[in-house]
Design a protein around this motif. Structure first.
Motif, PDB file in Angstrom:
ATOM      1  N   VAL A  31       0.778  -1.537  -0.244  1.00 57.56           N
ATOM      2  CA  VAL A  31      -0.406  -0.469  -0.277  1.00 57.56           C
ATOM      3  C   VAL A  31       1.237   1.440   0.191  1.00 57.56           C
ATOM      4  O   VAL A  31       1.666   1.101   0.652  1.00 57.56           O
ATOM      5  CB  VAL A  31      -0.947   0.189   1.289  1.00 57.56           C
ATOM      6  CG1 VAL A  31      -1.767   1.142   1.545  1.00 57.56           C
ATOM      7  CG2 VAL A  31      -1.827  -0.951   1.040  1.00 57.56           C
ATOM      8  N   ARG A  32       0.522   1.822  -1.170  1.00 57.63           N
ATOM      9  CA  ARG A  32       1.289   3.141  -1.013  1.00 57.63           C
ATOM     10  C   ARG A  32       0.376   4.617  -0.217  1.00 57.63           C
ATOM     11  O   ARG A  32      -0.552   4.512  -1.345  1.00 57.63           O
ATOM     12  CB  ARG A  32       2.004   3.470  -2.469  1.00 57.63           C
ATOM     13  CG  ARG A  32       3.065   2.518  -2.823  1.00 57.63           C
ATOM     14  CD  ARG A  32       3.743   2.688  -3.743  1.00 57.63           C
ATOM     15  NE  ARG A  32       4.795   1.344  -4.598  1.00 57.63           N
ATOM     16  CZ  ARG A  32       4.861   1.560  -5.762  1.00 57.63           C
ATOM     17  NH1 ARG A  32       4.730   2.239  -6.485  1.00 57.63           N
ATOM     18  NH2 ARG A  32       5.674   0.017  -5.646  1.00 57.63           N
ATOM     19  N   ARG A  33       0.636   5.263   0.339  1.00 63.33           N
ATOM     20  CA  ARG A  33      -0.017   6.433   0.237  1.00 63.33           C
ATOM     21  C   ARG A  33       0.697   8.219   0.018  1.00 63.33           C
ATOM     22  O   ARG A  33       1.871   7.609  -0.343  1.00 63.33           O
ATOM     23  CB  ARG A  33      -0.233   6.781   2.316  1.00 63.33           C
ATOM     24  CG  ARG A  33      -1.320   5.945   2.526  1.00 63.33           C
ATOM     25  CD  ARG A  33      -0.839   5.794   4.076  1.00 63.33           C
ATOM     26  NE  ARG A  33      -1.789   4.359   4.919  1.00 63.33           N
ATOM     27  CZ  ARG A  33      -3.354   4.671   5.134  1.00 63.33           C
ATOM     28  NH1 ARG A  33      -4.071   6.185   5.311  1.00 63.33           N
ATOM     29  NH2 ARG A  33      -3.532   4.009   5.958  1.00 63.33           N
ATOM     30  N   VAL A  41      -8.533   6.163  -5.336  1.00 59.04           N
ATOM     31  CA  VAL A  41      -7.916   4.893  -5.414  1.00 59.04           C
ATOM     32  C   VAL A  41      -7.794   4.203  -5.970  1.00 59.04           C
ATOM     33  O   VAL A  41      -8.816   4.143  -7.679  1.00 59.04           O
ATOM     34  CB  VAL A  41      -8.278   4.080  -4.161  1.00 59.04           C
ATOM     35  CG1 VAL A  41      -8.318   2.644  -4.124  1.00 59.04           C
ATOM     36  CG2 VAL A  41      -8.371   4.846  -2.823  1.00 59.04           C
ATOM     37  N   ALA A  43      -5.138   0.255  -8.048  1.00 57.04           N
ATOM     38  CA  ALA A  43      -4.393  -0.681  -7.979  1.00 57.04           C
ATOM     39  C   ALA A  43      -3.577  -1.105  -9.253  1.00 57.04           C
ATOM     40  O   ALA A  43      -4.280  -1.338 -10.508  1.00 57.04           O
ATOM     41  CB  ALA A  43      -4.931  -1.634  -7.039  1.00 57.04           C
ATOM     42  N   VAL A  52      -1.274  -0.847  -4.629  1.00 53.80           N
ATOM     43  CA  VAL A  52      -2.660  -0.640  -4.584  1.00 53.80           C
ATOM     44  C   VAL A  52      -2.296   1.452  -3.811  1.00 53.80           C
ATOM     45  O   VAL A  52      -1.585   1.383  -2.897  1.00 53.80           O
ATOM     46  CB  VAL A  52      -3.682  -0.739  -2.801  1.00 53.80           C
ATOM     47  CG1 VAL A  52      -5.156  -0.406  -2.955  1.00 53.80           C
ATOM     48  CG2 VAL A  52      -3.969  -2.075  -3.460  1.00 53.80           C
ATOM     49  N   ILE A  54      -2.923   4.961  -2.376  1.00 55.40           N
ATOM     50  CA  ILE A  54      -4.487   5.261  -1.613  1.00 55.40           C
ATOM     51  C   ILE A  54      -3.831   6.590  -1.231  1.00 55.40           C
ATOM     52  O   ILE A  54      -2.791   6.876  -0.813  1.00 55.40           O
ATOM     53  CB  ILE A  54      -4.968   4.946  -0.488  1.00 55.40           C
ATOM     54  CG1 ILE A  54      -4.158   4.482   0.585  1.00 55.40           C
ATOM     55  CG2 ILE A  54      -5.100   3.415  -0.920  1.00 55.40           C
ATOM     56  CD1 ILE A  54      -4.054   3.776   1.864  1.00 55.40           C
ATOM     57  N   GLU A  63      -8.819   1.722   4.442  1.00 54.80           N
ATOM     58  CA  GLU A  63      -7.039   1.392   3.475  1.00 54.80           C
ATOM     59  C   GLU A  63      -7.481   0.007   2.795  1.00 54.80           C
ATOM     60  O   GLU A  63      -7.913  -0.853   2.998  1.00 54.80           O
ATOM     61  CB  GLU A  63      -5.993   1.601   3.999  1.00 54.80           C
ATOM     62  CG  GLU A  63      -5.050   0.414   3.812  1.00 54.80           C
ATOM     63  CD  GLU A  63      -3.629   0.848   4.607  1.00 54.80           C
ATOM     64  OE1 GLU A  63      -2.899  -0.304   4.335  1.00 54.80           O
ATOM     65  OE2 GLU A  63      -3.099   1.767   4.812  1.00 54.80           O
ATOM     66  N   GLN A  64      -7.878  -1.410   4.239  1.00 54.47           N
ATOM     67  CA  GLN A  64      -8.548  -2.379   4.187  1.00 54.47           C
ATOM     68  C   GLN A  64      -9.606  -3.117   3.807  1.00 54.47           C
ATOM     69  O   GLN A  64      -9.403  -3.713   2.356  1.00 54.47           O
ATOM     70  CB  GLN A  64      -8.482  -3.186   5.715  1.00 54.47           C
ATOM     71  CG  GLN A  64      -8.832  -5.236   5.404  1.00 54.47           C
ATOM     72  CD  GLN A  64      -7.781  -5.068   5.370  1.00 54.47           C
ATOM     73  OE1 GLN A  64      -6.292  -5.268   5.959  1.00 54.47           O
ATOM     74  NE2 GLN A  64      -8.164  -6.527   3.840  1.00 54.47           N
ATOM     75  N   VAL A  67      -8.670  -2.234   0.202  1.00 55.63           N
ATOM     76  CA  VAL A  67      -7.410  -3.646  -0.568  1.00 55.63           C
ATOM     77  C   VAL A  67      -8.190  -3.751  -1.379  1.00 55.63           C
ATOM     78  O   VAL A  67      -7.733  -5.108  -2.002  1.00 55.63           O
ATOM     79  CB  VAL A  67      -6.056  -3.578   0.492  1.00 55.63           C
ATOM     80  CG1 VAL A  67      -5.380  -4.474   0.180  1.00 55.63           C
ATOM     81  CG2 VAL A  67      -5.670  -2.409   0.623  1.00 55.63           C
TER      82      VAL A  67
END
Length: 198
Positions: A31-33, A41, A43, A52, A54, A63-64, A67
């Motif tokens: 996960v890349r913020r 969002v 992916a 992913v 976000i 986030e979960q 994803v």
């Protein structure tokens, strides 16, 4: 005893989906913020992992959820590449080997267009497995569950405890059953008329 969603689409099971782990078995999820990302969002696959992207301000729960959503979307896109009957048979052989010790050996595995109340069916005496064309485009883990369900019928014809023990080996059984239950429930919703453009 669990209800069988594959052979009674009119009576979906009451099970809840299992753990949220995504669609197509990525090697890892990164996960890349981004502070510049406000709402979107996205992916993509990068080698054996899924990336992913976000917004930075998103909570852990969001986030979960995202994803899981994005993994399912990627898996659905990937499974839209239409598998022919030969690839379907190959996939069944791999699943039998992985989860049933190679004991289930179907003579034929094929798509059919005449199953509208079942996701799949099996004739153990002939060793034939038929899958509904409605599964095409669903996430791979759902297709794998239906295939494995029918493979298990080659070993145990009914839906007794021995049958469900065979499916316990597949880690996404509950999640796939929940997905299929959702599809059946959505089909029962009244269809709203399309919004009129002004």
């Amino acid at each position: 005893m669990p209800v069988d969603p594959l052979h009674s689409a009119a009576r979906p099971p009451r099970s809840a989906p299992g753990p949220l782990t995504g669609g197509a078995e990525p090697g890892a999820v990164e996960v890349r913020r981004s502070a510049r990302r406000r709402r979107t969002v996205s992916a993509y696959r990068e080698g054996d992992r899924t990336v992913v992207l976000i917004p930075a301000r998103m909570s852990e729960a969001e986030e979960q959820r995202w994803v899981t959503t994005m993994l399912d979307k990627l898996a659905a896109q990937e499974s839209k590449r239409m598998l022919g009957d030969a690839e379907l048979a190959e996939r069944a052989a791999c699943l039998s080997e992985q989860y049933l010790g190679g004991r289930a050996r179907p003579a034929t595995v094929r798509w059919v267009t005449n199953q509208n109340t079942r996701w799949g069916s099996c004739t153990p005496a002939e060793g034939s497995i038929r899958l509904s064309h409605r599964l095409q485009g669903m996430p791979e883990y759902v297709l794998d569950y239906v295939l494995l369900h029918e493979l298990a019928h080659l070993l145990v014809p009914g839906h007794g405890p021995g049958f469900w023990r065979l499916l316990d080996a597949y880690p996404r059984t509950e999640r796939a059953r929940g997905y299929l239950e959702g599809v059946v429930a959505a089909d029962r919703l009244p269809h709203l008329p399309a919004a009129r453009s002004e």
